[in-house]
Enzyme design. Structure first.
Site, PDB file in Angstrom:
ATOM      1  N   CYS A  79       0.832  -1.208   0.000  1.00 51.71           N
ATOM      2  CA  CYS A  79       0.000   0.000   0.000  1.00 51.71           C
ATOM      3  C   CYS A  79       0.875   1.270   0.000  1.00 51.71           C
ATOM      4  O   CYS A  79       1.532   1.546  -0.988  1.00 51.71           O
ATOM      5  CB  CYS A  79      -0.983  -0.037   1.167  1.00 51.71           C
ATOM      6  SG  CYS A  79      -2.293   1.183   0.963  1.00 51.71           S
ATOM      7  N   HIS A 167      -3.701  -5.222   0.399  1.00 49.87           N
ATOM      8  CA  HIS A 167      -3.186  -5.650   1.712  1.00 49.87           C
ATOM      9  C   HIS A 167      -3.199  -7.173   1.826  1.00 49.87           C
ATOM     10  O   HIS A 167      -4.217  -7.751   2.213  1.00 49.87           O
ATOM     11  CB  HIS A 167      -4.036  -5.054   2.837  1.00 49.87           C
ATOM     12  CG  HIS A 167      -3.812  -3.604   3.049  1.00 49.87           C
ATOM     13  ND1 HIS A 167      -2.865  -3.107   3.908  1.00 49.87           N
ATOM     14  CD2 HIS A 167      -4.390  -2.530   2.475  1.00 49.87           C
ATOM     15  CE1 HIS A 167      -2.871  -1.794   3.869  1.00 49.87           C
ATOM     16  NE2 HIS A 167      -3.788  -1.407   3.007  1.00 49.87           N
ATOM     17  N   GLU A 169      -1.980  -8.979   4.051  1.00 45.02           N
ATOM     18  CA  GLU A 169      -2.005  -9.446   5.440  1.00 45.02           C
ATOM     19  C   GLU A 169      -3.409  -9.621   5.994  1.00 45.02           C
ATOM     20  O   GLU A 169      -3.598 -10.293   6.991  1.00 45.02           O
ATOM     21  CB  GLU A 169      -1.206  -8.482   6.334  1.00 45.02           C
ATOM     22  CG  GLU A 169      -1.803  -7.096   6.555  1.00 45.02           C
ATOM     23  CD  GLU A 169      -1.527  -6.103   5.416  1.00 45.02           C
ATOM     24  OE1 GLU A 169      -1.194  -6.558   4.303  1.00 45.02           O
ATOM     25  OE2 GLU A 169      -1.669  -4.900   5.632  1.00 45.02           O
TER      26      GLU A 169
END
Ligand code: XMP
Length: 536
Positions: A79, A167, A169
């Protein structure tokens, strides 16, 4: 040498999550402030740049010298990290026409790129950005696009640098874990040898070297963090460790006795100090929650210090501080945003150095380390319990009688939670297993107790409230208790647990029938925020 991944924190809310995901790949990682890259550390095998609340164009935006690692070790920008790499190397980042939050789909991606090994077509990813990369630097190529974002991922053609706008994660990026594995294991070459057993082995060795023949004191609370820290230290230095366990009189029913018993079975050298009379005397008549907390904090330090001073020759104070305590305590600008609750205020003249063997671990990792040292399961899975104990769960002033009532009601509730078994599947089962609860998966289901399914539970005595009831032919005019149970992963946010009605009916009945002084049971259905987990 213990390999590690460095995650440079630019202030995103999901930085910790990146750390969790890397650790789940059995790879050690450290989250460092964006400007604190450890240049000369040869054990670093890769760098991940996190997201940020800032735009790269903001005056306050966090900036870092990428030449410290680009070209030397593999780099993954996420990001803001991706935007920053582009922006700093001659690419372009612009405010997007429409800010993009939520689900998106990787319409196209480079199947040959090692970052996407094992990816299925049209994989769902999670976006959360206001700016968009509109041009990438020279010597870089686009490796993935969504319908709205052309440069959803790009990579250098010359150096090991990758950047993703989404993202990986977060849970909703369905192949995010695969992407991080491709980066950490295939690209950075992690040996995936970070495990609870290896942690115990290396930490015990390091503690032996660090402490030598020095004497160490440690404050035990009965909770999992301080208990695991004590057992680790005991393995390393044995009788040179003295543990102090203070009973302020507001622990759970029989907790002081039971936990002391557990500690002795573990071979720990523990001094139990019953200081309940002092605490009750100092708290008499005090109703203000903050005053109560202050008195307990002050008395605790006094009692602990008096005992610690008797340990002549002690050079170290050990604490069960864990990683989230430190991340919560320090934000990346170095300002304290929440000071953590461990024992503080030891007299300066004692000149103790601090030893925090769990300071790099997350809670579930602490539990795994405890299991790897064969600690009893009930110590390991114990719910978090506040330092001031039941005092923050009794509204109004505190008396031994009120504590007795609350202990009895709470004991019925907690035993009930332990006895009631539930079957979980899918995401619920995964979440419980990921927290380290030992359970066997059979036909896609696991069986666990309600206690193990929730983060924390407790009972609150509403002793400033009385209500009318009827028992037999008698009118009663007594106090209600509120039951609290929450799900959470870090206590920063929490939701009330949806306990089964038949369980609540049984517990309510038992409390009202057996605990004199209580004639009504309520269930707290507030989430955090806006409520907190504790009532005071
Ligand atoms: P709150 O009530 O702030 O609690 O939502 C968040 C977590 O912290 C625990 N807690 C404490 N722990 N000393 C502690 O050691 C304290 O003074 C304290 N106050 C709250 C609480 O039980 C929950 O896990």
């Amino acid at each position: 040498m213990q390999q590690k991944i460095i995650i440079l924190d630019f202030g995103s809310q999901t930085t910790q999550l990146i750390g969790r995901r890397v650790r789940e790949l059995d790879t050690f990682c450290e989250i460092m402030p964006y400007n604190k890259f450890p240049k000369d550390d040869e054990s670093v095998i890769g760098v991940i740049l996190s997201g940020s609340p800032y735009s790269v164009h903001d005056k306050e935006a966090f900036k870092v010298d990428l030449s410290q690692f680009i070209g030397r070790i593999p780099v993954l920008g996420i990001c803001y990290g991706a935007q920053y790499i582009s922006y700093s190397n001659g690419g372009k980042v612009e405010a997007a026409d429409s800010r993009e939050y939520g689900r998106a789909c990787l319409e196209q991606f480079d199947k040959e790129d090692p970052l996407f090994k094992g990816f299925v077509d049209k994989s769902q990813v999670w976006m959360s950005h206001g700016d968009t990369i509109t041009a990438i630097p020279e010597d870089y190529k686009c490796i993935a696009s969504t319908a709205n974002v052309k440069f959803a991922a790009y990579a250098s053609t010359k150096q090991p640098v990758w950047a993703v706008q989404f993202h990986p994660e977060v849970f909703h990026s369905l192949q995010g874990t695969q992407l991080l594995k491709n980066f950490v294991v295939d690209i950075c070459g992690s040996r995936q040898d970070w495990s609870a057993d290896s942690f115990v082995e290396t930490t015990v060795k390091e503690l032996k070297e660090q402490l030598g023949d020095d004497k160490v004191i440690l404050g035990l609370s009965g909770g999992v963090d301080s208990s695991v820290a004590a057992v680790l230290l005991n393995k390393a230095i044995g009788k040179n460790l003295t543990c102090i366990f203070v009973d302020h009189g507001m622990l759970r029913k029989n907790e002081f006795r039971d936990v002391m018993e557990d500690y002795k079975c573990l071979g720990l050298n523990v001094i139990g100090v019953d200081a309940s009379e002092k605490f009750f005397a100092d708290l008499a008549g005090v109703t203000d929650p903050e005053k109560k907390r202050k008195i307990i904090g002050r008395d605790f330090v006094e009692v602990f210090n008096a005992e610690a001073k008797k340990q002549t020759g002690a050079k170290w104070l050990a604490q069960g501080t864990i990683y989230p305590d430190r991340i919560e305590s320090l934000n990346i600008t170095g300002k304290v945003i929440k000071s953590h609750h461990n024992v503080g205020g030891l007299p300066k003249e004692m000149n103790l150095q601090l030893c925090e063997p769990l300071k790099w671990l997350f809670k579930d990792e602490v539990r795994r380390v405890g299991r790897s040292m064969a600690m009893p399961e009930h110590l390991i899975t114990r719910h978090p319990f506040p330092g001031p104990g039941l005092a923050v769960r009794i509204l109004g002033d505190i008396t031994p009688e009120k504590v007795r009532i609350l202990q009895d009601a709470d004991d019925i509730y907690i035993r009930g939670l332990r006895d009631y078994k539930v079957r979980l599947s899918g995401e619920d089962a995964r979440r419980v297993l990921a927290a380290g609860v030992p359970a066997d998966m059979q036909n896609g289901e696991i069986e666990v107790s309600l206690y193990d399914q929730i983060w924390q539970a407790g009972t609150v005595l509403l002793s400033t409230v009385r209500s009318v009831g009827v028992m037999g032919d008698e009118r009663t005019y007594e106090h209600p208790v509120a039951l609290r149970a929450v799900t959470s992963t870090d206590a920063m946010t929490a939701d009330w647990a949806h306990l089964p009605y038949d369980f609540m009916a049984k517990v309510s009945n038992e409390i009202i029938n057996k605990v004199r002084g209580v004639n009504r049971v309520c269930y707290d259905i507030s989430s955090k925020p806006p409520a907190t987990i504790e009532w005071e």
